[in-house]
Design an enzyme around this catalytic site. Structure first.
Site, PDB file in Angstrom:
ATOM      1  N   LEU A   1      -4.940   5.749  -4.708  1.00 40.62           N
ATOM      2  CA  LEU A   1      -5.802   4.621  -4.330  1.00 40.62           C
ATOM      3  C   LEU A   1      -4.933   3.450  -3.872  1.00 40.62           C
ATOM      4  CD1 LEU A   1      -8.602   4.674  -7.053  1.00 40.62           C
ATOM      5  CD2 LEU A   1      -8.282   6.103  -5.023  1.00 40.62           C
TER       6      LEU A   1
ATOM      7  N   GLY B   1      -7.022  -1.753  -2.077  1.00 42.51           N
ATOM      8  CA  GLY B   1      -7.252  -3.119  -2.560  1.00 42.51           C
ATOM      9  C   GLY B   1      -6.450  -4.164  -1.797  1.00 42.51           C
TER      10      GLY B   1
ATOM     11  N   ARG C   1      -3.347 -12.085  -4.787  1.00 44.66           N
ATOM     12  CA  ARG C   1      -2.382 -12.902  -5.517  1.00 44.66           C
ATOM     13  C   ARG C   1      -0.941 -12.749  -5.033  1.00 44.66           C
ATOM     14  NH1 ARG C   1      -3.333 -11.570 -11.512  1.00 44.66           N
ATOM     15  NH2 ARG C   1      -4.611  -9.870 -10.739  1.00 44.66           N
TER      16      ARG C   1
ATOM     17  N   GLY D   1     -15.207  -0.128  -5.414  1.00 43.61           N
ATOM     18  CA  GLY D   1     -14.805   0.303  -6.747  1.00 43.61           C
ATOM     19  C   GLY D   1     -13.956   1.565  -6.706  1.00 43.61           C
TER      20      GLY D   1
ATOM     21  N   ASN E   1      -6.715   1.839 -20.598  1.00 43.53           N
ATOM     22  CA  ASN E   1      -6.727   2.853 -19.544  1.00 43.53           C
ATOM     23  C   ASN E   1      -5.673   2.507 -18.497  1.00 43.53           C
ATOM     24  OD1 ASN E   1      -7.478   4.792 -17.626  1.00 43.53           O
ATOM     25  ND2 ASN E   1      -9.054   3.447 -16.753  1.00 43.53           N
TER      26      ASN E   1
ATOM     27  N   ALA F   1      48.241  -6.128  13.696  1.00 34.56           N
ATOM     28  CA  ALA F   1      47.239  -7.157  13.429  1.00 34.56           C
ATOM     29  C   ALA F   1      46.647  -7.715  14.721  1.00 34.56           C
ATOM     30  CB  ALA F   1      47.871  -8.293  12.633  1.00 34.56           C
TER      31      ALA F   1
END
Ligand code: UD1
Ligand code: CA
Length: 455
Positions: free
Chosen positions: A8, A11, A15, A78, A166, A377
């Protein structure tokens, strides 16, 4: 037993205060949903369905893979409604429900849970919490058998006192699911179709609900805001640090060490503070990594040493080679055994033969360097004309003087020498000396310009 997995992820995650869908927020370099998918795959299911809604397009785009089926839940009515969207696709004996914002769930925990599910039994993952506010409560009868889950907002005071919560993670026999989901109602405090109501239905139908717990409550912790995201990140990093230490790595400070990918390690590896390992990193025995290094998608062979503040990406370091401090190895950098790369050196698509040395302030791009060749170098390869890239090829035992510009394509054969300050535009044959610089003139009695005083 065949298995379908439903994740799932529809959503919103208000926040987070973010333009990015919640499940795409990263933990340890991968999205939360990416972690869940990674764990799901390890269970070898026959299918994985991801229910998406908020930010559906970007979630699908970011995570698209052949073995994933994305299902759009237009309105978030839901968790029960969300699972119902996947129903037409579910054919396996068992169905496991996971959550895209619960990224740290361990595969072993899910395997224990799946052992509990059968045609007569559901497996439910629960967690005991000091403060279960917000969680659905696990209601048990006198024989301690699960009889229902009551959501926090629907619970009586007595039910709110229950500390067994849960997690949402659930394994159910697939055959019964359509019937139960079809009977859900949204007549509750939130006006939602609760997946959790399936529990009481199953019990009424004579099934048993067996429970299982995670070893660590952080496994089932979701992230609703950036603070929780940071907590998950730290937890993940501590777990990874402990894993590497258990395999024989010394971490100078496990709290200052980050892994953002898959790391394999040998024994007696030493990692100093503030090291970040990204992507796929293979570290063999006796490797030493100094402080403040970033190492990405690279292989570090036995005994190789990376000194402080180096950035290594897409490179292979041969046995006993050493790099840094302040070195940058870009993709395609390959060092054979005992090759040496010193400070302020950048390599890209460059191969250094055994014991070749590039000590200071050098850029080598698209270069082949033979064994034992020494590069002075300040030398650079001029590998790019603004449109095309060209190769520089140096044989074995070549000596490149300091501050050379090697204008590619150019080939310098074994044993050749170039003088300091040379611009090398032509090939050099074996053992020749090439001098490519203006001859020095000394002028007598030179008068320097003088400043004129202003009043
Ligand atoms: C849910 C459980 C609760 C449990 C808690 C654990 C229900 C009814 N409640 O409550 O018992 O203690 O998780 O965190 O299942 N989602 C969808 N579509 C929807 C609704 C939710 O995809 O229509 C997804 C969300 O993105 C989220 C997950 O399902 O990843 C859980 O939804 P959320 O609303 O957070 O459920 P909770 O109220 O926390
Ligand atoms: Ca939640």
């Amino acid at each position: 037993m065949s298995l379908d997995i439903v994740i799932l992820a529809a959503g919103q995650g208000t926040r987070m205060r973010s333009a990015l869908p919640k499940v795409l927020h990263p933990v340890a370099g991968d999205s939360m949903l990416g972690h869940v998918i990674h764990s799901a795959r390890q269970l070898n299911p026959q299918s994985i369905h991801v229910v998406i809604g908020h930010g559906a397009d970007i979630v699908r785009e970011r995570l698209a893979a052949d073995d994933l089926n994305f299902i759009l839940q237009e309105k978030q009515l839901g968790t029960g409604h969300a699972v119902a969207q996947a129903l037409p696709e579910l054919t396996a004996e068992n169905v496991l429900i996971l959550y895209g914002d619960v990224p740290l769930i361990e595969v072993e925990t899910l395997q224990r849970l799946l052992k509990k599910v059968s045609a007569e039994q559901l497996g439910l993952l629960t967690v005991n919490l000091a403060d279960p506010t917000g969680y659905g409560r696990i209601v048990r009868d006198e024989q301690q058998r699960v009889s229902a889950i009551i959501e926090h907002k629907d619970a009586t005071e007595a039910q709110k006192a229950i500390t067994e919560g849960n997690t949402g993670i659930l394994a159910v026999p697939g055959k019964r699911l359509a019937d139960w989901l079809g009977r859900l109602s949204n007549n509750n405090a939130q006006g939602e179709y609760y997946l959790t109501d399936v529990i009481a239905m199953a019990v009424n139908d004579g099934l048993v609900v067996a429970t299982e717990q995670p070893l660590d409550a952080m496994e089932v912790q979701g992230a609703n805001d950036r603070k929780q995201l940071a907590e998950l990140e730290r937890h993940y990093q501590q777990r990874e640090a402990r894993r590497l230490m258990s395999l024989g790595v010394t971490l100078r400070d496990p709290a200052r060490f980050d892994v953002r990918g898959d790391v394999s390690v040998g024994r007696d590896v030493l990692i100093d503070i503030n090291v970040i390992l990204e992507g796929r990193v293979f570290i063999e025995d006796d490797v030493v990594i100094g402080p403040n290094c970033v190492i990405k998608n690279s292989t570090l062979r036995k005994g190789s040493v990376i000194k402080a503040s180096s950035h290594i990406d897409g490179a292979v370091l041969g046995e006993g080679s050493d790099v840094g401090p302040f070195a940058r190895l870009r993709p395609g950098s390959v060092l054979e055994a005992r090759a040496h790369v010193g400070n302020f050196v950048e390599l890209k698509n460059a191969h250094l033969g055994e014991a070749a040395k590039v000590g200071h302030l050098t850029y080598l791009g698209d270069a082949e360097v033979g064994a034992r060749t020494n590069i002075g170098a300040g030398t650079i390869t001029c590998n790019y004309d603004g449109a095309n890239k060209f190769r520089t090829v140096l044989g074995e035992d070549v000596f490149i003087g300091s501050n050379n510009s090697l204008v590619a394509p150019v080939d310098i054969s074994s044993g050749a020498t170039t003088a300091a300050g040379s611009t090398i535009t032509q090939d050099v044959a074996a053992k020749q000396l090439a001098i490519g610089r203006a001859r020095q003139r000394n002028i007598d009695g030179w008068k320097r310009p003088v400043k004129i005083k202003k009043d």
